[in-house]
Design a protein around this motif. Sequence first.
Motif, short mmCIF file in Angstrom:
data_model
loop_
_atom_site.label_atom_id
_atom_site.label_comp_id
_atom_site.label_asym_id
_atom_site.label_seq_id
_atom_site.Cartn_x
_atom_site.Cartn_y
_atom_site.Cartn_z
N ARG A 275 -11.47 12.01 23.92
CA ARG A 275 -12.62 12.88 24.19
C ARG A 275 -12.21 14.35 24.18
O ARG A 275 -12.99 15.23 23.79
N HIS A 276 -10.95 14.64 24.59
CA HIS A 276 -10.46 16.01 24.53
C HIS A 276 -10.25 16.46 23.08
O HIS A 276 -10.54 17.61 22.74
N ARG A 277 -9.75 15.56 22.25
CA ARG A 277 -9.54 15.90 20.84
C ARG A 277 -10.87 16.15 20.13
O ARG A 277 -11.01 17.10 19.35
N ILE A 278 -11.85 15.29 20.40
CA ILE A 278 -13.17 15.45 19.77
C ILE A 278 -13.81 16.76 20.21
O ILE A 278 -14.39 17.49 19.39
N ALA A 279 -13.70 17.08 21.48
CA ALA A 279 -14.25 18.34 21.98
C ALA A 279 -13.60 19.54 21.29
O ALA A 279 -14.28 20.53 20.97
N LYS A 280 -12.27 19.45 21.05
CA LYS A 280 -11.57 20.53 20.35
C LYS A 280 -12.09 20.69 18.93
O LYS A 280 -12.33 21.83 18.46
N VAL A 281 -12.29 19.59 18.22
CA VAL A 281 -12.80 19.65 16.85
C VAL A 281 -14.20 20.26 16.84
O VAL A 281 -14.52 21.12 16.00
N ILE A 282 -15.05 19.86 17.76
CA ILE A 282 -16.41 20.39 17.82
C ILE A 282 -16.39 21.90 18.04
O ILE A 282 -17.14 22.65 17.40
#
Length: 299
Positions: A275-282
């Motif tokens: 979820r941290h990685r996805i938030a970074k991409v967003i």
Amino acid sequence: RSLPKIHFIAPRIATGEDGSEARIEYALRQLGIEHTFTDLRVERFYNYWNRIKEPYDLHFGIKCEALTKDMAKSLPSPSVLWFPDNIRVYTSLQNIIWRIGRHFDIVYSFDAGSIDLYYELGCKDVRHLPPATETDRYRKLNTPKRYDVGFVGTLDIERMNIIKAAQRVCNVTDFHVHGDESVKIINEVKIMLNCGRGDTDINQRTFETLACGTFLLTNWIPEEYQLFRDGEHLVYWKDYDELCDKIVYYLEHEDEREAIAANGYNEAISKHLHRHRIAKVIEDVKELRYQQKNMSDID
């Protein structure tokens, strides 16, 4: 709509519940993000062509080895590719990056030491996005520690030599397990041995072990590439003699070992979930769209 609608091009069906795609899907549900997976390993290609015409906010590829050059060129912006292998170690995979990498707005490398190589292969914007884990599977079980030292993973010559060296001072159990059984074993080991690929690589097992609350003893990488601090979140070794010395020390010093394991667990689950990685991409994509809008306003 405040949250993006994401089209994932990834082998969600083919890898089943043991793949990282299952962990990513769990994270998406936790974040409340609407999403669709296109699995080119098992689905017909026309599913892909139909989905890229739909109004997604982001097309997010993971490895995408089945993607052709024309398919990659047709992706609407914004599009990102997250590549989960070390292309400096597995050199044959560079052909995939050469074929499709330049057609994505952003390419993310698991390995920070490979970023320059991605640029050499034609990518236009390359960033580091390391592996991650997720608490739906890799978690503390609070089970008794049954094994002193263990290794879970694929064996090669280098890793077999590491195990052989460690066996000078202790019994090392090499486990051939996957899925829930690997979670159980990681929880039951006092010291988990690890060895990433290459001299800057932080592999998936690092995050999985820390998320289980188990002490990790892993190969040293240069400090500028370290996500976890030596002696605080995990412990690094530089050569076989140091490996053996640290095994003996941390088997004898349980309180210190378990304190480091607890710190590593807290660091992993607070900063290194999918979820941290996805938030970074967003966030990166929002920045990219802002820059693109500014450029169009100038034009």
